[in-house]
Design an enzyme around this catalytic site. Structure first.
Site, PDB file in Angstrom:
ATOM      1  N   VAL A  76      57.185 -95.978  63.429  1.00  0.00           N
ATOM      2  CA  VAL A  76      57.101 -94.678  64.086  1.00  0.00           C
ATOM      3  C   VAL A  76      57.956 -93.706  63.290  1.00  0.00           C
ATOM      4  O   VAL A  76      59.154 -93.957  63.086  1.00  0.00           O
ATOM      5  CB  VAL A  76      57.638 -94.786  65.534  1.00  0.00           C
ATOM      6  CG1 VAL A  76      57.568 -93.439  66.236  1.00  0.00           C
ATOM      7  CG2 VAL A  76      56.860 -95.851  66.313  1.00  0.00           C
ATOM      8  N   CYS A  77      57.392 -92.614  62.841  1.00  0.00           N
ATOM      9  CA  CYS A  77      58.153 -91.651  62.026  1.00  0.00           C
ATOM     10  C   CYS A  77      59.296 -91.047  62.832  1.00  0.00           C
ATOM     11  O   CYS A  77      59.077 -90.478  63.911  1.00  0.00           O
ATOM     12  CB  CYS A  77      57.252 -90.531  61.523  1.00  0.00           C
ATOM     13  SG  CYS A  77      58.187 -89.191  60.742  1.00  0.00           S
ATOM     14  N   ILE A  78      60.492 -91.129  62.295  1.00  0.00           N
ATOM     15  CA  ILE A  78      61.670 -90.673  63.047  1.00  0.00           C
ATOM     16  C   ILE A  78      61.664 -89.163  63.291  1.00  0.00           C
ATOM     17  O   ILE A  78      61.962 -88.719  64.411  1.00  0.00           O
ATOM     18  CB  ILE A  78      62.983 -91.125  62.362  1.00  0.00           C
ATOM     19  CG1 ILE A  78      64.186 -90.788  63.245  1.00  0.00           C
ATOM     20  CG2 ILE A  78      63.136 -90.533  60.968  1.00  0.00           C
ATOM     21  CD1 ILE A  78      65.446 -91.517  62.878  1.00  0.00           C
TER      22      ILE A  78
END
Lengths: 118, 97, 127, 97, 127, 118
Positions: A76-78
């Site tokens: 999941v892209c931060i």
């Protein structure tokens, strides 16, 4: 073949998340290796653990989490997650919040990348 | 190359745009709301028929069924998820989202 | 972020076809471009359809309260992102010409040339 | 009535659809990506000009500025948020989202 | 939910113009219709553009794993939602005709009639 | 005049949330009364308290919460919120999670309703 999946849209609102999931399952059933599933943009909301859809409907977060449990790497892209209120406290099990670099590494390592979104 | 189109061609320009950038012999997959373009007898049928001369056009069965579309333009190949996977294995993908 | 000297280099194209500000795609797409550049990949950006508006000059997002990202385009050269391709027809359809775009090094192409450029890529990202 | 259009007319059919359902004298507001339709000299200029004969067409200044659009089709009224509020006060709203 | 006997009744139209399943709008829109009906409002539903596909017969969403909601349309009469208006031209553009739609009580109109119907409303909800 | 606002789309991904906010502020400045802001569909994500955008960007959740604090009634649809992982633990201050009936009541009570979304 090693296939990477990029998901740009959230759960329920559009069909993208369902298609990405169905495609991933079909690829695994065909014997392909999933290099990873990367959630970017509104796609990060797929990993919202607190999701509670009606009991007769699919639970999209749970479904992804189970796929992660079966060995598919979920990232999941931060930065995108922070914008949408997803952090370590509310992210599904078997998914990891990490930087965009993971997307590039996944893209480079895979033989194919396919994007689902709105 | 495989061009994937997930928007209704009646409400979005994705298919139109895809057709103007796809080179001859490229494959096109209609899925999600994109399958609405596969319906026979629509105002877009002539565009689809023209495109079929240059491209293999597939439509995802699961999405067609979901929308109750059974009469598709002749020449469109109706495929399922396993064949969708095969298409991706065979081609680089250009998504028109 | 890590850089791997031995990493394979791939030809990656970012297909920018959505208008800026109305959605975050052009902005978050640009973020991917910057990261990808740090991994020393062979990057190109293709501006087609409403995507050409990302390059429009004189954008001022103050009134809508959204952070603009036009300045990032001027920094792309420092990231060695130098292949910025623009579709002539998309510009023309929108009543725009080269002089309406920001002053960065852009290359203009016709559809047939773009088809060839797309075909050469290994990965295409849609934003 | 006030019709509000927030999608680019180059990528979505919202404006086209709005124009076919709006009755004479109805007002139309272009905002968000909808303002792309206000650009002078585009392939849609003739459609906009035709529509201006039947409708008051407004475009939201803040969105025009954000996209760097300064040359708008003659006859389009450029307005700000306060006038947007006035339009909503004066008319029932039909959103074309 | 509460029902208020003395509540004002308004003319509310639900403008359904998006295709089902590709997005959740037609489904969540229908949820609003059902609740609104419980508040005894003067409701109509207008199906235009891709919205007409919500009324397509023989929908089977099993393959995509999404719960279908076609059955709800058959229940609308029980909720006293009886004004279901369909745009003839939208059907025709999509190669559909009356026989392709589910067997509920639908009223078919041309654009000019629809303009009039829209004009009579006090609130229009887009889904 | 009493104006009701319906927000159908989430923060950041589309401009809808920004337009809804800017419109609401402008209406208040013009002396109108906001009958309420109702978040439905992906709009419920506007109320995600854990949102942490970059420091030089607007914080959409915080902005709505402050508007709620100034007296504007903010309602988040419970069914739509559950689907997207928004519950009482993660909803912004000054917003209330409630049923769709609140939307109908708001629509009936207001002189105008305007919808923002994607």
């Amino acid at each position: 073949m090693k296939i990477a999946i990029l998901v740009l849209d959230g759960p329920y609102n559009h069909e993208a998340s369902d298609t990405a999931y169905n495609f991933t399952k079909a690829a695994i059933e065909k014997g392909h290796e999933i290099e990873g599933v990367f959630f970017y943009n509104d796609g990060v909301i797929n990993a919202a653990k607190l999701m509670e859809p009606p009991s007769d409907d699919r639970n999209i977060a749970k479904r992804w989490s189970e796929l992660g449990g079966s060995g598919v790497k979920l990232t999941v892209c931060i930065a995108a997650a922070k914008r949408r209120g997803i952090n370590d406290d509310v992210v599904i099990d078997n998914a990891k919040i990490a930087g965009l670099g993971q997307l590039v590494e996944m893209a480079v390592a895979a033989d194919r990348l396919i994007t689902f979104g709105d | 190359m495989l061009h994937t189109v997930n928007k209704s061609p009646f409400s979005h320009n994705n298919l139109e745009s895809c057709l103007s950038f796809a080179k001859e012999k490229d494959a096109i997959l209609l899925y999600e709301d994109g399958v609405l373009g596969a319906q026979a007898g629509s105002k877009l049928e002539s565009i689809i028929k023209e495109a079929l001369k240059k491209h293999t056009i597939c439509a995802l069965k699961e999405d067609l069924n979901a929308r109750g579309i059974s009469k598709t333009v002749g020449g469109i190949k109706v495929i399922g998820y396993p064949e969708f996977v095969d298409l991706v294995v065979e081609h680089k993908v250009v998504p028109w989202l | 972020m890590e850089e791997d000297e031995d990493m394979i280099q791939k030809k990656m194209m970012f297909v920018m076809r959505k208008a800026p500000h109305g959605s975050i795609y052009p902005y978050e797409g640009l973020e991917v471009v910057l990261i990808t550049a740090a991994y020393d990949q062979d990057i190109s950006m293709l501006f087609i359809d409403d995507g050409v508006y990302s390059l429009k000059n004189e954008q001022n997002t103050e009134g809508i309260g959204i952070k603009g990202f036009m300045k990032t385009y001027f920094a792309l050269e420092d990231y060695e992102v130098e292949k910025l391709y623009v579709d002539n027809q998309s510009l023309k359809d929108r009543g725009l010409s080269k002089k309406d775009l920001i002053d960065v090094n852009l290359q203009y192409f016709n559809r047939d040339e773009i088809k060839k450029l797309m075909d050469e890529q290994e990965i295409l990202f849609p934003f």
